[in-house]
Design a protein around this motif. Structure first.
Motif, PDB file in Angstrom:
ATOM      1  N   PHE A 191      34.877  90.236  -1.960  1.00 53.18           N
ATOM      2  CA  PHE A 191      34.311  89.878  -3.268  1.00 53.18           C
ATOM      3  C   PHE A 191      33.406  88.649  -3.147  1.00 53.18           C
ATOM      4  O   PHE A 191      32.256  88.662  -3.613  1.00 53.18           O
TER       5      PHE A 191
ATOM      6  N   ALA B 104      29.262  88.667  -3.259  1.00 62.53           N
ATOM      7  CA  ALA B 104      28.643  87.912  -4.341  1.00 62.53           C
ATOM      8  C   ALA B 104      27.696  86.843  -3.804  1.00 62.53           C
ATOM      9  O   ALA B 104      26.559  86.711  -4.267  1.00 62.53           O
TER      10      ALA B 104
ATOM     11  N   GLN C 114      23.626  87.070  -3.931  1.00 65.31           N
ATOM     12  CA  GLN C 114      22.992  85.962  -4.648  1.00 65.31           C
ATOM     13  C   GLN C 114      21.934  85.283  -3.781  1.00 65.31           C
ATOM     14  O   GLN C 114      20.842  84.943  -4.264  1.00 65.31           O
TER      15      GLN C 114
ATOM     16  N   SER D 232      24.320  84.238 -10.840  1.00 62.58           N
ATOM     17  CA  SER D 232      25.648  84.085 -10.256  1.00 62.58           C
ATOM     18  C   SER D 232      26.627  85.095 -10.830  1.00 62.58           C
ATOM     19  O   SER D 232      27.360  85.771 -10.087  1.00 62.58           O
TER      20      SER D 232
ATOM     21  N   CYS E 206      25.810  88.741  -9.778  1.00 60.92           N
ATOM     22  CA  CYS E 206      26.163  89.031  -8.385  1.00 60.92           C
ATOM     23  C   CYS E 206      27.668  89.142  -8.198  1.00 60.92           C
ATOM     24  O   CYS E 206      28.150  89.994  -7.441  1.00 60.92           O
ATOM     25  N   MET E 207      28.424  88.298  -8.898  1.00 59.12           N
ATOM     26  CA  MET E 207      29.890  88.357  -8.778  1.00 59.12           C
ATOM     27  C   MET E 207      30.440  89.653  -9.362  1.00 59.12           C
ATOM     28  O   MET E 207      31.211  90.360  -8.720  1.00 59.12           O
ATOM     29  N   TYR E 208      30.035  89.942 -10.582  1.00 61.19           N
ATOM     30  CA  TYR E 208      30.640  91.068 -11.286  1.00 61.19           C
ATOM     31  C   TYR E 208      29.877  92.374 -11.109  1.00 61.19           C
ATOM     32  O   TYR E 208      30.426  93.449 -11.365  1.00 61.19           O
TER      33      TYR E 208
ATOM     34  N   GLY F  76      30.068  91.977  -6.278  1.00 62.00           N
ATOM     35  CA  GLY F  76      31.356  91.659  -5.665  1.00 62.00           C
ATOM     36  C   GLY F  76      32.522  92.407  -6.263  1.00 62.00           C
ATOM     37  O   GLY F  76      33.374  92.935  -5.533  1.00 62.00           O
TER      38      GLY F  76
END
Length: 331
Positions: A21, A25, A29, A55, A58-60, A63
């Motif tokens: 994850f 991410a 990013q 941010s 990219c995380m949700y 990742g």
């Protein structure tokens, strides 16, 4: 396979999912930001809102799907746990008590994190900027609210409570609460947020384990984030904080002008701070009064304490996750 090796394998797979994850991410990013600068030129400056949006996306967007695929392959045993320990029915009063205690833990953790960063800054001969404070003061509050009050609580409660605890509850309530809190604190990637995120994560984990209702922890998480970002953020913006930073003790006239021009938001901020202190003290009193009502059930998988925590943290997946978090803390 003996119980210790089985536990190490499970926690390694879970740690690996969180590592992927973070890696996905951060990697996506980096690529997105690099592409933006290559297209816009080296003098291009990204606003705080765009940084937050990138941010979170990219995380949700990158990742989380990979994390979901990996962690869902780890079998959960919450159904078996519920056969022996049924979920409790909590009313509004119990949830309000938990929220007030959460505020107390948040304020204590925030104080510890800030003091630690001040000590580290003095040791390094530098002034450490509070990145969370900077994020709140420089972001558009609607953008900040959409991510911190809505998106983050939902995604974080799924990741660090439901999906995680459902897969480790067989090792006991305390183990599930500790792992949930520590991993939640580490994922924030800085000491300003680590201590209070860890404490809040443990409280949220207890609420989820006892009630089986992830919506309760999402709701409390949203309220706390609303208080810390939207209310505090509005007050900080209203009092023209940047002007205050430019005023020194050598300019008493400028200070008087500033106080006269910003008396209302300053008064509101002081009242808000006083309210937080009152709630924090109330949280400590409530925690002491209700401590005997806290009950933790034993593990379904019988492993000694020492072997259990070696299995939890000393495995490939968890080591990779901890290493990635360490990189975030250093950066």
């Amino acid at each position: 396979m003996d119980d210790r090796k089985k536990a190490r394998k499970i926690f390694s797979r879970i740690g690996g999912a969180y590592f992927i994850f973070l890696a996905a991410a951060m990697g996506v990013q980096f690529i997105v930001v690099l592409a933006i600068f290559l297209a816009g030129g080296k003098n291009l400056s990204l606003g705080q809102d765009i940084k937050v949006a990138i941010s979170m996306a990219c995380m949700y967007g990158a990742g989380f799907p990979l994390y979901w695929i990996l962690v869902k392959r780890v079998p959960g045993r919450m159904d078996e746990y519920r056969k022996n320990n049924q979920a409790e029915v909590w009313g509004p009063g119990q949830l309000i008590v938990c929220m007030i205690i959460s505020i107390s833990v948040m304020e204590a953790g925030n104080f510890v994190g800030s003091q630690l960063m001040n000590i580290l800054g003095q040791a390094a001969g530098e002034t450490e900027e509070n990145l969370v404070f900077q994020l709140i003061s420089e972001s558009n509050l609607l953008t900040l609210g959409a991510f911190t009050v809505v998106a983050a609580p939902i995604m974080e409660e799924l990741m660090f409570r439901k999906l995680l605890i459902d897969r480790i509850i067989q090792y006991g309530d305390w183990t599930a609460i500790l792992v949930s809190g520590v991993m939640f604190g580490l994922i924030h990637g800085n000491f300003y947020q680590f201590f209070y995120a860890c404490g809040l994560g443990m409280i949220f984990a207890y609420i989820y384990i006892r009630t089986g209702k992830i919506k309760y922890t999402i709701g409390i998480h949203m309220i706390i984030n609303f208080m810390s970002s939207m209310i505090a953020g509005n007050l900080i913006k209203a009092m023209d904080y940047q002007s205050l930073l430019q005023i020194t003790e050598d300019n008493p006239e400028m200070m008087m002008e500033y106080l006269a021009a910003n008396w209302l938001p300053l008064t509101m901020l002081m009242l808000y701070g006083l309210a937080l202190i009152v709630l924090a003290v109330a949280g400590v009193i409530l925690a002491i009064c209700f401590r005997k009502r806290i009950h933790l059930y034993p593990a379904m998988e019988k492993i000694s304490w020492g072997e259990k925590y070696l299995a939890v943290f000393l495995n490939i997946g968890m080591v990779l996750f901890l290493a990635m978090c360490t990189v975030q803390f250093v950066i």
